[in-house]
Write a protein that holds these residues in place. Structure first.
Motif, PDB file in Angstrom:
ATOM      1  N   GLU A   1       0.821  -1.221   0.000  1.00 54.06           N
ATOM      2  CA  GLU A   1       0.000   0.000   0.000  1.00 54.06           C
ATOM      3  C   GLU A   1       0.851   1.266   0.000  1.00 54.06           C
ATOM      4  O   GLU A   1       0.334   2.369   0.118  1.00 54.06           O
ATOM      5  CB  GLU A   1      -0.920  -0.008   1.223  1.00 54.06           C
ATOM      6  N   GLY A   2       2.169   1.107  -0.110  1.00 53.67           N
ATOM      7  CA  GLY A   2       3.060   2.271  -0.126  1.00 53.67           C
ATOM      8  C   GLY A   2       3.217   2.918   1.238  1.00 53.67           C
ATOM      9  O   GLY A   2       3.459   4.117   1.327  1.00 53.67           O
ATOM     10  N   LYS A   3       3.080   2.129   2.304  1.00 53.35           N
ATOM     11  CA  LYS A   3       3.187   2.636   3.666  1.00 53.35           C
ATOM     12  C   LYS A   3       4.281   1.886   4.409  1.00 53.35           C
ATOM     13  O   LYS A   3       4.814   0.901   3.921  1.00 53.35           O
ATOM     14  CB  LYS A   3       1.867   2.414   4.421  1.00 53.35           C
ATOM     15  N   THR A   4       4.571   2.366   5.605  1.00 56.13           N
ATOM     16  CA  THR A   4       5.457   1.651   6.523  1.00 56.13           C
ATOM     17  C   THR A   4       4.594   1.065   7.643  1.00 56.13           C
ATOM     18  O   THR A   4       3.445   1.480   7.834  1.00 56.13           O
ATOM     19  CB  THR A   4       6.501   2.590   7.155  1.00 56.13           C
ATOM     20  N   VAL A   5       5.152   0.134   8.391  1.00 58.37           N
ATOM     21  CA  VAL A   5       4.425  -0.410   9.542  1.00 58.37           C
ATOM     22  C   VAL A   5       4.183   0.716  10.549  1.00 58.37           C
ATOM     23  O   VAL A   5       3.122   0.769  11.182  1.00 58.37           O
ATOM     24  CB  VAL A   5       5.180  -1.593  10.175  1.00 58.37           C
ATOM     25  N   SER A   6       5.100   1.641  10.689  1.00 56.37           N
ATOM     26  CA  SER A   6       4.892   2.792  11.581  1.00 56.37           C
ATOM     27  C   SER A   6       3.673   3.598  11.159  1.00 56.37           C
ATOM     28  O   SER A   6       2.893   4.041  12.017  1.00 56.37           O
ATOM     29  CB  SER A   6       6.126   3.695  11.605  1.00 56.37           C
ATOM     30  N   ASP A   7       3.494   3.802   9.858  1.00 58.90           N
ATOM     31  CA  ASP A   7       2.305   4.510   9.367  1.00 58.90           C
ATOM     32  C   ASP A   7       1.036   3.784   9.806  1.00 58.90           C
ATOM     33  O   ASP A   7       0.077   4.396  10.282  1.00 58.90           O
ATOM     34  CB  ASP A   7       2.296   4.593   7.833  1.00 58.90           C
ATOM     35  N   VAL A   8       1.038   2.470   9.645  1.00 57.56           N
ATOM     36  CA  VAL A   8      -0.128   1.651   9.986  1.00 57.56           C
ATOM     37  C   VAL A   8      -0.396   1.709  11.487  1.00 57.56           C
ATOM     38  O   VAL A   8      -1.543   1.897  11.919  1.00 57.56           O
ATOM     39  CB  VAL A   8       0.060   0.193   9.513  1.00 57.56           C
ATOM     40  N   VAL A   9       0.645   1.569  12.292  1.00 59.40           N
ATOM     41  CA  VAL A   9       0.482   1.605  13.744  1.00 59.40           C
ATOM     42  C   VAL A   9      -0.068   2.966  14.177  1.00 59.40           C
ATOM     43  O   VAL A   9      -0.997   3.047  14.986  1.00 59.40           O
ATOM     44  CB  VAL A   9       1.813   1.286  14.460  1.00 59.40           C
ATOM     45  N   ASN A  10       0.479   4.035  13.629  1.00 55.13           N
ATOM     46  CA  ASN A  10      -0.012   5.376  13.970  1.00 55.13           C
ATOM     47  C   ASN A  10      -1.477   5.545  13.578  1.00 55.13           C
ATOM     48  O   ASN A  10      -2.270   6.091  14.352  1.00 55.13           O
ATOM     49  CB  ASN A  10       0.846   6.455  13.301  1.00 55.13           C
ATOM     50  N   ASP A  11      -1.846   5.078  12.391  1.00 57.87           N
ATOM     51  CA  ASP A  11      -3.253   5.155  11.963  1.00 57.87           C
ATOM     52  C   ASP A  11      -4.150   4.381  12.923  1.00 57.87           C
ATOM     53  O   ASP A  11      -5.216   4.865  13.312  1.00 57.87           O
ATOM     54  CB  ASP A  11      -3.424   4.599  10.544  1.00 57.87           C
ATOM     55  N   CYS A  12      -3.737   3.179  13.300  1.00 59.06           N
ATOM     56  CA  CYS A  12      -4.532   2.352  14.224  1.00 59.06           C
ATOM     57  C   CYS A  12      -4.678   3.026  15.583  1.00 59.06           C
ATOM     58  O   CYS A  12      -5.772   3.020  16.166  1.00 59.06           O
ATOM     59  CB  CYS A  12      -3.896   0.976  14.391  1.00 59.06           C
ATOM     60  N   LEU A  13      -3.601   3.581  16.100  1.00 60.33           N
ATOM     61  CA  LEU A  13      -3.666   4.248  17.398  1.00 60.33           C
ATOM     62  C   LEU A  13      -4.570   5.483  17.346  1.00 60.33           C
ATOM     63  O   LEU A  13      -5.330   5.732  18.286  1.00 60.33           O
ATOM     64  CB  LEU A  13      -2.265   4.625  17.882  1.00 60.33           C
ATOM     65  N   ARG A  14      -4.509   6.231  16.259  1.00 63.52           N
ATOM     66  CA  ARG A  14      -5.386   7.403  16.126  1.00 63.52           C
ATOM     67  C   ARG A  14      -6.854   6.979  16.099  1.00 63.52           C
ATOM     68  O   ARG A  14      -7.704   7.615  16.738  1.00 63.52           O
ATOM     69  CB  ARG A  14      -5.030   8.198  14.883  1.00 63.52           C
ATOM     70  N   ARG A  15      -7.176   5.895  15.358  1.00 63.26           N
ATOM     71  CA  ARG A  15      -8.557   5.389  15.334  1.00 63.26           C
ATOM     72  C   ARG A  15      -8.977   4.927  16.727  1.00 63.26           C
ATOM     73  O   ARG A  15     -10.092   5.200  17.169  1.00 63.26           O
ATOM     74  CB  ARG A  15      -8.701   4.254  14.332  1.00 63.26           C
ATOM     75  N   TYR A  16      -8.106   4.239  17.417  1.00 62.93           N
ATOM     76  CA  TYR A  16      -8.378   3.764  18.771  1.00 62.93           C
ATOM     77  C   TYR A  16      -8.695   4.932  19.708  1.00 62.93           C
ATOM     78  O   TYR A  16      -9.633   4.896  20.496  1.00 62.93           O
ATOM     79  CB  TYR A  16      -7.168   2.967  19.279  1.00 62.93           C
ATOM     80  N   LEU A  17      -7.918   5.990  19.616  1.00 61.56           N
ATOM     81  CA  LEU A  17      -8.106   7.153  20.492  1.00 61.56           C
ATOM     82  C   LEU A  17      -9.390   7.919  20.179  1.00 61.56           C
ATOM     83  O   LEU A  17      -9.944   8.565  21.075  1.00 61.56           O
ATOM     84  CB  LEU A  17      -6.895   8.077  20.397  1.00 61.56           C
ATOM     85  N   ARG A  18      -9.863   7.860  18.948  1.00 60.21           N
ATOM     86  CA  ARG A  18     -11.109   8.542  18.578  1.00 60.21           C
ATOM     87  C   ARG A  18     -12.352   7.809  19.090  1.00 60.21           C
ATOM     88  O   ARG A  18     -13.414   8.417  19.212  1.00 60.21           O
ATOM     89  CB  ARG A  18     -11.209   8.706  17.069  1.00 60.21           C
ATOM     90  N   LYS A  19     -12.202   6.520  19.400  1.00 61.18           N
ATOM     91  CA  LYS A  19     -13.339   5.732  19.887  1.00 61.18           C
ATOM     92  C   LYS A  19     -13.774   6.220  21.281  1.00 61.18           C
ATOM     93  O   LYS A  19     -12.933   6.553  22.096  1.00 61.18           O
ATOM     94  CB  LYS A  19     -12.980   4.245  19.983  1.00 61.18           C
ATOM     95  N   LYS A  20     -15.051   6.208  21.512  1.00 62.04           N
ATOM     96  CA  LYS A  20     -15.592   6.608  22.832  1.00 62.04           C
ATOM     97  C   LYS A  20     -15.720   5.431  23.746  1.00 62.04           C
ATOM     98  O   LYS A  20     -15.957   4.351  23.482  1.00 62.04           O
ATOM     99  CB  LYS A  20     -16.962   7.271  22.658  1.00 62.04           C
TER     100      LYS A  20
END
Length: 55
Positions: A36-55
């Motif tokens: 997907e043209g990303k790094t694992v760090s990109d993926v981890v950061n995206d996942c953590l941001r989604r996690y933090l947005r959850k209520k």
């Protein structure tokens, strides 16, 4: 929480963090991220941001 290093990170760098991930999960994530043209760090950061947005 600190990472044991003194001072500020180099300009343009974020501090390095350590997590434990099973090799099979890491390898599969790395392969998919690269496709997907990303790094694992990109993926981890995206996942953590989604996690933090959850209520």
């Amino acid at each position: 929480m600190t990472d044991g290093k003194r001072g500020r990170p180099k300009s343009g760098e974020t501090p390095r963090k350590t997590v434990r991930v099973p090799d099979a999960v890491w390898d599969e994530a790395k392969e998919k991220a690269e496709a997907e043209g990303k790094t694992v760090s990109d993926v981890v950061n995206d996942c953590l941001r989604r996690y933090l947005r959850k209520k």
